[in-house]
Enzyme design. Structure first.
Site, PDB file in Angstrom:
ATOM      1  N   ARG A  50       0.881   1.913   0.923  1.00 32.76           N
ATOM      2  CA  ARG A  50       1.115   1.802  -0.523  1.00 32.76           C
ATOM      3  C   ARG A  50      -0.126   2.301  -1.256  1.00 32.76           C
ATOM      4  NH1 ARG A  50       3.017  -4.366  -1.118  1.00 32.76           N
ATOM      5  NH2 ARG A  50       1.197  -4.613   0.232  1.00 32.76           N
ATOM      6  N   ASP A  52      -2.528   3.417  -4.340  1.00 35.62           N
ATOM      7  CA  ASP A  52      -2.767   2.848  -5.665  1.00 35.62           C
ATOM      8  C   ASP A  52      -2.487   3.863  -6.762  1.00 35.62           C
ATOM      9  OD1 ASP A  52      -3.564   0.371  -4.688  1.00 35.62           O
ATOM     10  OD2 ASP A  52      -5.688   0.933  -4.582  1.00 35.62           O
ATOM     11  N   TYR A 111      -7.094   9.865   5.740  1.00 29.12           N
ATOM     12  CA  TYR A 111      -7.342  10.041   4.315  1.00 29.12           C
ATOM     13  C   TYR A 111      -8.426  11.096   4.086  1.00 29.12           C
ATOM     14  CZ  TYR A 111      -4.671   5.907   2.842  1.00 29.12           C
ATOM     15  OH  TYR A 111      -3.662   5.002   2.582  1.00 29.12           O
ATOM     16  N   ARG A 202     -12.112   3.831  -1.023  1.00 24.93           N
ATOM     17  CA  ARG A 202     -12.806   4.035  -2.292  1.00 24.93           C
ATOM     18  C   ARG A 202     -14.103   3.230  -2.358  1.00 24.93           C
ATOM     19  NH1 ARG A 202      -8.440   2.586  -6.540  1.00 24.93           N
ATOM     20  NH2 ARG A 202     -10.238   2.803  -7.935  1.00 24.93           N
TER      21      ARG A 202
END
Length: 256
Positions: A50, A52, A111, A202
Site C-alpha cells: 500500500r 502512500d 523500491y 523515506r
C-alpha cells in the site's frame, strides 16, 4: 471465479495513496471502478503493498476475481480504456491460481528513490524526484547505508503509525549511485527486502541525505539504528521521489 494478477504503473501525485478511501481519490479505487465497468457490482482487489500519497509505481502488483474468463490481453486493454484519463496503467495481466495472492505470495519488494541536487527549481522532473539545493557526497551516504543492511530492529526508521506486528526486518540491499545529468546530479537509492515498514524507505533516504550534506557523520546512522527510538531518526523525505519498482514471486505470473 477466475483470478487475475495485474501489474500496475501509476503517478501517485493525484492520489491519496493506493488504499481505497471514502472521500479521496486512490489507485485502488480507480481500478475497482474500472472493473465495475466490465462486471457490474462491488470489487475488492488486493495489492502487494500500500503506497502512500504521492508515491509512484512502475511495478505494483494486485489481483482481482472476475465472474468469467478473460484473455489477459483483453482484460488489460479494457481496464486501461476505463482508467483514462487517470495516470494509471495496467502494463501486464496474467491468469493465476485461485490461491495465488498478490501480497502473501510475494517474496520481495524493490523500491527506487530519486534525489536530485541542484539550485534552480525543477520543471520537467517536478513531482517525480525529491530536490535539494545543497551538494551531497555519495561516498558518505554509501558508507552510512552499510549500517542498515541485514536483520535489525528498525524502530527508529518506521512511522509511529506503522501497523506491523514487529519492527524487526531484513534489508537485503541498499545501493546508492550518482548520475550526472543535464538537469542536475541525481542520486538513486535502490532497496530490496521481503517487506518494508511504513515510511521505512523515506526515513532511510531523509536521514542519509543528512549524512551526504555533512550534517550527520556516517556512524551516526549506526547510533540512530541502535537507539530504537523514532526520535533518533533524521527527517523523513517527501513521497514524490519514491517508486515501487517490482514485486518478486517464486513463480512470477508475468514471466511464465
Amino acid at each position: 471465479m477466475p483470478r487475475y494478477a495485474l501489474r500496475v504503473e501509476y503517478d501517485g501525485a493525484p492520489f491519496a495513496g493506493w488504499q481505497r478511501q471514502a472521500d479521496q481519490p486512490s489507485v485502488q479505487g480507480a481500478i475497482e471502478a474500472a472493473l465495475a465497468q466490465l462486471q457490474p457490482g462491488a470489487h475488492t482487489i488486493a495489492a502487494a503493498g500500500r503506497t502512500d500519497a504521492g508515491v509512484h509505481s512502475r511495478g505494483q502488483v494486485c489481483h482481482c476475481d472476475l465472474a468469467r474468463d478473460w484473455s489477459p490481453f483483453r482484460l488489460s486493454e479494457a481496464l486501461n480504456y476505463h482508467l483514462k484519463p487517470l495516470p494509471v496503467a495496467i502494463v501486464d495481466a496474467a491468469a493465476v491460481a485461485d490461491d495465488w495472492h498478490a501480497r502473501f505470495s510475494a517474496l520481495e519488494r524493490r523500491y527506487l528513490f530519486r534525489l536530485v541536487s541542484r539550485r534552480a527549481p525543477l520543471t520537467l522532473e517536478a513531482g517525480q524526484v525529491w530536490q535539494v539545493k545543497q551538494e551531497l557526497v555519495l561516498e558518505r551516504m554509501q558508507e552510512a547505508a552499510q549500517h542498515l543492511i541485514g536483520l535489525h530492529d528498525f524502530t527508529t526508521f518506521r512511522s509511529t503509525m506503522c501497523q506491523a506486528a514487529s519492527p524487526v526486518k531484513t534489508l537485503d540491499a541498499l545501493d546508492i549511485t550518482q548520475i550526472e545529468t543535464d538537469w542536475g546530479s541525481e542520486f538513486q537509492f535502490r532497496l530490496r527486502a521481503r517487506s518494508f515498514l511504513h515510511n521505512q524507505v523515506r526515513s532511510f533516504v531523509g536521514t542519509l541525505e543528512r549524512v551526504g550534506s555533512g550534517a550527520w557523520e556516517p556512524v551516526d546512522i549506526k547510533h540512530a539504528l541502535e537507539a530504537r527510538d523514532r526520535a533518533a531518526c533524521g527527517p523523513v523525505s517527501p513521497p514524490q521521489g519514491l517508486y515501487l519498482m517490482s514485486v518478486g514471486y517464486l513463480d512470477d505470473p508475468f514471466y511464465t
